[in-house]
Design an enzyme around this catalytic site. Structure first.
Site, PDB file in Angstrom:
ATOM      1  N   ASN A  38      68.368  37.159  52.467  1.00  9.02           N
ATOM      2  CA  ASN A  38      67.457  36.657  53.502  1.00  9.02           C
ATOM      3  C   ASN A  38      66.270  37.589  53.709  1.00  9.02           C
ATOM      4  O   ASN A  38      65.183  37.145  54.040  1.00  9.02           O
ATOM      5  CB  ASN A  38      68.194  36.473  54.823  1.00  9.02           C
ATOM      6  CG  ASN A  38      69.289  35.410  54.705  1.00  9.02           C
ATOM      7  OD1 ASN A  38      69.119  34.427  53.993  1.00  9.02           O
ATOM      8  ND2 ASN A  38      70.401  35.644  55.359  1.00  9.02           N
ATOM      9  N   GLY A  95      66.021  22.346  57.566  1.00 12.34           N
ATOM     10  CA  GLY A  95      67.384  22.855  57.561  1.00 12.34           C
ATOM     11  C   GLY A  95      68.118  22.512  56.279  1.00 12.34           C
ATOM     12  O   GLY A  95      67.693  21.655  55.496  1.00 12.34           O
ATOM     13  N   ARG A 114      61.954  35.624  56.529  1.00 11.35           N
ATOM     14  CA  ARG A 114      62.492  36.972  56.729  1.00 11.35           C
ATOM     15  C   ARG A 114      62.133  37.929  55.587  1.00 11.35           C
ATOM     16  O   ARG A 114      62.274  39.133  55.699  1.00 11.35           O
ATOM     17  CB  ARG A 114      64.022  36.901  56.925  1.00 11.35           C
ATOM     18  CG  ARG A 114      64.428  36.302  58.266  1.00 11.35           C
ATOM     19  CD  ARG A 114      65.911  35.974  58.342  1.00 11.35           C
ATOM     20  NE  ARG A 114      66.232  34.708  57.667  1.00 11.35           N
ATOM     21  CZ  ARG A 114      67.441  34.146  57.630  1.00 11.35           C
ATOM     22  NH1 ARG A 114      68.460  34.740  58.240  1.00 11.35           N
ATOM     23  NH2 ARG A 114      67.650  33.022  56.991  1.00 11.35           N
ATOM     24  N   SER A 172      44.667  66.554  10.261  1.00 12.35           N
ATOM     25  CA  SER A 172      44.612  66.662  11.719  1.00 12.35           C
ATOM     26  C   SER A 172      43.187  66.569  12.245  1.00 12.35           C
ATOM     27  O   SER A 172      42.239  66.916  11.544  1.00 12.35           O
ATOM     28  CB  SER A 172      45.200  68.003  12.155  1.00 12.35           C
ATOM     29  OG  SER A 172      46.550  68.040  11.771  1.00 12.35           O
ATOM     30  N   ARG A 181      32.533  67.288   7.031  1.00 13.26           N
ATOM     31  CA  ARG A 181      32.378  68.335   8.035  1.00 13.26           C
ATOM     32  C   ARG A 181      31.478  69.382   7.407  1.00 13.26           C
ATOM     33  O   ARG A 181      31.383  69.486   6.174  1.00 13.26           O
ATOM     34  CB  ARG A 181      33.732  68.936   8.431  1.00 13.26           C
ATOM     35  CG  ARG A 181      34.456  69.574   7.279  1.00 13.26           C
ATOM     36  CD  ARG A 181      35.869  70.005   7.651  1.00 13.26           C
ATOM     37  NE  ARG A 181      36.475  70.724   6.556  1.00 13.26           N
ATOM     38  CZ  ARG A 181      37.763  70.671   6.238  1.00 13.26           C
ATOM     39  NH1 ARG A 181      38.591  69.898   6.932  1.00 13.26           N
ATOM     40  NH2 ARG A 181      38.229  71.392   5.248  1.00 13.26           N
ATOM     41  N   GLN A 233      61.354  18.936  49.420  1.00 12.36           N
ATOM     42  CA  GLN A 233      61.717  18.752  50.824  1.00 12.36           C
ATOM     43  C   GLN A 233      60.548  19.273  51.648  1.00 12.36           C
ATOM     44  O   GLN A 233      60.256  20.460  51.627  1.00 12.36           O
ATOM     45  CB  GLN A 233      62.989  19.562  51.157  1.00 12.36           C
ATOM     46  CG  GLN A 233      63.414  19.442  52.616  1.00 12.36           C
ATOM     47  CD  GLN A 233      64.229  20.638  53.100  1.00 12.36           C
ATOM     48  OE1 GLN A 233      64.166  21.722  52.510  1.00 12.36           O
ATOM     49  NE2 GLN A 233      64.966  20.456  54.171  1.00 12.36           N
ATOM     50  N   TYR A 277      37.209  50.597  19.254  1.00 14.84           N
ATOM     51  CA  TYR A 277      36.460  49.782  20.212  1.00 14.84           C
ATOM     52  C   TYR A 277      35.005  50.227  20.234  1.00 14.84           C
ATOM     53  O   TYR A 277      34.719  51.413  20.384  1.00 14.84           O
ATOM     54  CB  TYR A 277      37.102  49.957  21.594  1.00 14.84           C
ATOM     55  CG  TYR A 277      36.554  49.066  22.679  1.00 14.84           C
ATOM     56  CD1 TYR A 277      36.378  47.703  22.473  1.00 14.84           C
ATOM     57  CD2 TYR A 277      36.240  49.595  23.926  1.00 14.84           C
ATOM     58  CE1 TYR A 277      35.893  46.887  23.474  1.00 14.84           C
ATOM     59  CE2 TYR A 277      35.758  48.787  24.943  1.00 14.84           C
ATOM     60  CZ  TYR A 277      35.582  47.430  24.713  1.00 14.84           C
ATOM     61  OH  TYR A 277      35.104  46.620  25.712  1.00 14.84           O
TER      62      TYR A 277
HETATM   63  C1  UD1 Z   1      73.524  29.683  55.293  1.00 10.69           C
HETATM   64  C2  UD1 Z   1      74.648  28.897  55.992  1.00 10.69           C
HETATM   65  C3  UD1 Z   1      75.704  29.888  56.489  1.00 10.69           C
HETATM   66  C4  UD1 Z   1      76.233  30.708  55.332  1.00 10.69           C
HETATM   67  C5  UD1 Z   1      75.075  31.420  54.596  1.00 10.69           C
HETATM   68  C6  UD1 Z   1      75.601  32.034  53.320  1.00 10.69           C
HETATM   69  C7  UD1 Z   1      73.630  26.899  56.997  1.00 10.69           C
HETATM   70  C8  UD1 Z   1      73.149  26.274  58.248  1.00 10.69           C
HETATM   71  N1  UD1 Z   1      74.117  28.142  57.094  1.00 10.69           N
HETATM   72  O1  UD1 Z   1      72.875  30.463  56.297  1.00 10.69           O
HETATM   73  O2  UD1 Z   1      76.783  29.187  57.082  1.00 10.69           O
HETATM   74  O3  UD1 Z   1      77.170  31.669  55.810  1.00 10.69           O
HETATM   75  O4  UD1 Z   1      74.058  30.478  54.236  1.00 10.69           O
HETATM   76  O5  UD1 Z   1      74.602  32.803  52.727  1.00 10.69           O
HETATM   77  O6  UD1 Z   1      73.595  26.258  55.974  1.00 10.69           O
HETATM   78  N2  UD1 Z   1      66.911  25.893  52.489  1.00 10.69           N
HETATM   79  C9  UD1 Z   1      66.294  24.706  52.133  1.00 10.69           C
HETATM   80  N3  UD1 Z   1      65.728  23.942  53.095  1.00 10.69           N
HETATM   81  C10 UD1 Z   1      65.778  24.260  54.425  1.00 10.69           C
HETATM   82  C11 UD1 Z   1      66.422  25.478  54.781  1.00 10.69           C
HETATM   83  C12 UD1 Z   1      66.983  26.259  53.789  1.00 10.69           C
HETATM   84  O7  UD1 Z   1      66.227  24.358  50.954  1.00 10.69           O
HETATM   85  O8  UD1 Z   1      65.243  23.482  55.244  1.00 10.69           O
HETATM   86  C13 UD1 Z   1      67.503  26.723  51.436  1.00 10.69           C
HETATM   87  C14 UD1 Z   1      66.879  28.106  51.366  1.00 10.69           C
HETATM   88  O9  UD1 Z   1      65.923  28.203  50.344  1.00 10.69           O
HETATM   89  C15 UD1 Z   1      68.045  29.028  51.087  1.00 10.69           C
HETATM   90  C16 UD1 Z   1      69.283  28.219  51.430  1.00 10.69           C
HETATM   91  O10 UD1 Z   1      68.865  26.914  51.717  1.00 10.69           O
HETATM   92  O11 UD1 Z   1      68.121  29.366  49.719  1.00 10.69           O
HETATM   93  C17 UD1 Z   1      70.036  28.794  52.637  1.00 10.69           C
HETATM   94  O12 UD1 Z   1      69.180  28.839  53.755  1.00 10.69           O
HETATM   95  P1  UD1 Z   1      69.157  30.079  54.707  1.00 10.69           P
HETATM   96  O13 UD1 Z   1      68.133  29.849  55.735  1.00 10.69           O
HETATM   97  O14 UD1 Z   1      69.067  31.322  53.926  1.00 10.69           O
HETATM   98  O15 UD1 Z   1      70.601  29.970  55.393  1.00 10.69           O
HETATM   99  P2  UD1 Z   1      71.421  31.132  56.091  1.00 10.69           P
HETATM  100  O16 UD1 Z   1      70.856  31.393  57.423  1.00 10.69           O
HETATM  101  O17 UD1 Z   1      71.547  32.278  55.157  1.00 10.69           O
HETATM  102 CA    CA Z   2      70.699  32.770  53.157  1.00 11.66          CA
END
Ligand code: UD1
Ligand code: CA
Length: 466
Positions: free
Chosen positions: A226, A81, A16, A402, A437, A76, A384
């Protein structure tokens, strides 16, 4: 806090953001998002910080540079997720307890982490919630009739208007024993709108057999970044927080002046509107930084006067020096105490020793200017030759007239004078006068002659045109 490891989730690109840079490396008020997350845990004094990434070398490089060996990363790949990210993070946890949170929330504070951690010692799982003005986009905290937490449901998975009307949302900080988290994570299923493993589902999993507490905290800590519009919002809040803190510490910050996260300002300093203090800048007591100045990695002493629209990059300014207006101090410059650098003067890697002055319209590159020396208007250090840079050294108390050019490498001795309009190509001995000069010649009465000749020429030219 020796029994706790902080796990910061920072994998994925953050699509995003629509950026080539991993999301958590985007800067808010000068510091990458992940930097705030890591620092909050280090300030708490946890045993170790583990950051889950997608293996981007830039993140490792930043963390190593900013925090050294106190932080390690685990990879990861692919990002499936937040639940999967937490699983990977937990494989690196050697302590009894873990604190897991997201790396995209720069307003989160040590205090907030501390609260969740303390609460987790009384129950099986504790997490942070908040009641923001607009809950859209966040996971909702669903409770039963008696207020007991049942689960978190993500925005995209909400099932009814009643669920959509819930205004308590998940702020994304979780704490529990590692064994509790390991067990809950084994039970995660990608049964949701995004087909991902949600860390949020550990809440339902633990609530099925144990006590879960959601602690309602400040909605600020929640601001997860985000997209770039949220990045801007988070940054505004960070600047506001810094302004308020500085105000309490005795620093006056006017109007829209912005002080970045890594900057330190001593009490008694005053920063006018439109000023930007960036990078590792530090400002001493009772210094006044006037409108529109931009300082990056600058070390500024006490009682300095920085007049409007001066630019300083990677340079030092000593006590009671006066700079500007419209001065430009480029990297490696060192203006010592009580020295003056005036309008339209550019310094590059130049030392202006104590009490020396260059007040108007000069370029002084690769120079060393002695104590109390005076550099006149329009002086240029020709440093330079098209291939290499060379030094110009001016002795203590010397006077540079000057409109002089000093063709480096060249030295002007202590107490020497350089006459106005001189091009200095050879060293000038101590106490000597250098003058290069053509000598002036006055021709008496020549004005009238010249006028007659010129007007006649103009008349003839006009006639020829007809
Ligand atoms: C997440 C929460 C939501 C909460 C919100 C608060 C989940 C499913 N949802 O949503 O409930 O209200 O944060 O801001 O957790 N990341 C990983 N690996 C992944 C996916 C994400 O390391 O596979 C990390 C991202 O870098 C990020 C963080 O986890 O910093 C949160 O992920 P993001 O996708 O931003 O979650 P939200 O949709 O904001
Ligand atoms: Ca987030």
């Amino acid at each position: 806090m020796n029994d706790v490891t902080a796990v910061v989730l920072a994998a994925g690109m953050g699509t995003r953001m629509k950026s080539k840079l991993p999301k958590v490396l985007h800067r808010a008020a000068g510091t990458p998002l992940v930097g705030y997350a890591v620092r909050a845990a280090l300030d708490l004094g946890v045993a170790e910080v583990v950051v889950v990434t997608s293996g981007h070398a830039e993140i490792d490089a930043y963390l190593a540079h900013a925090f050294g060996a106190k932080v390690r990363t685990v990879v990861q790949d692919p990002p499936r997720g937040t639940g999967d990210a937490a699983r990977v993070g937990l494989t690196a946890v050697a302590t009894e307890r873990a604190l897991i949170y997201y790396g995209d929330a720069p307003l989160l504070t040590t205090r907030e982490l501390e609260k969740i951690l303390a609460a987790s010692r009384e129950v099986e799982l504790a997490f942070a919630s908040a009641v923001p003005e607009d809950p859209a986009g966040y996971g909702r905290v669903l409770r039963d009739g008696s207020g007991r937490v049942l689960q978190i449901r993500e925005q995209k998975d909400l099932r009814s208007d009643a669920e959509r009307a819930v205004c308590e949302v998940n702020a994304g900080i979780y704490a529990a024993k590692k064994t509790v988290l390991d067990r809950a994570i084994l039970e995660l299923q990608p049964m949701n709108a995004q087909g991902e493993l949600y860390l949020t589902d550990v809440v339902a999993s633990v609530a099925a057999y144990g006590r879960v507490s959601a602690l309602v905290g400040s909605p600020d800590a929640l601001v997860g970044v985000n997209d770039r519009s949220q990045l801007r919002e988070a940054e505004e809040l960070l600047y506001l927080r810094t302004r308020e803190r500085l105000g309490r510490e005795g620093v006056m910050v006017h109007g829209d002046a912005r002080v970045d996260d890594g900057v330190s300002v001593a009490p008694g300093a005053e920063i006018e509107a439109g000023v930007r203090l960036r990078g590792a800048t530090s400002v001493g007591p009772d210094t006044h930084i006037d409108v529109g100045c931009v300082l990056t990695d600058a070390t500024v002493g006490a009682k300095v006067e920085l007049k409007p629209y001066s630019i300083v990059v990677s340079s030092r300014i000593g006590d009671a020096a006066e700079i500007g207006p419209f001065a430009h101090l480029r990297p490696g410059s060192d203006v010592e105490a009580e020295a003056h650098v005036g309008n339209f003067v550019e310094l590059k890697k130049t030392r202006m020793r104590r009490g020396s002055k260059a007040n108007h319209l000069s370029y002084l590159g690769d120079g060393d200017i002695g104590e109390r020396a005076n550099v006149g208007a329009g002086t240029i250090f020709c440093n330079y030759d098209g291939y290499q840079k060379h030094q110009t050294v001016i002795g203590e108390g010397a006077f540079i007239g000057s409109d002089s050019q000093l063709v480096a490498p060249v030295r002007v001795g202590k107490g020497a004078f350089v006459a106005s309009g001189t091009t200095v190509t050879q060293d000038v001995p101590e106490d000597a006068l250098a003058i290069a000069r053509t000598r002036q010649e006055n021709k008496p009465g020549y004005g009238e002659k010249l006028r007659a000749r010129l007007s006649e020429a103009a008349r003839l030219a006009k006639q020829a045109k007809k």
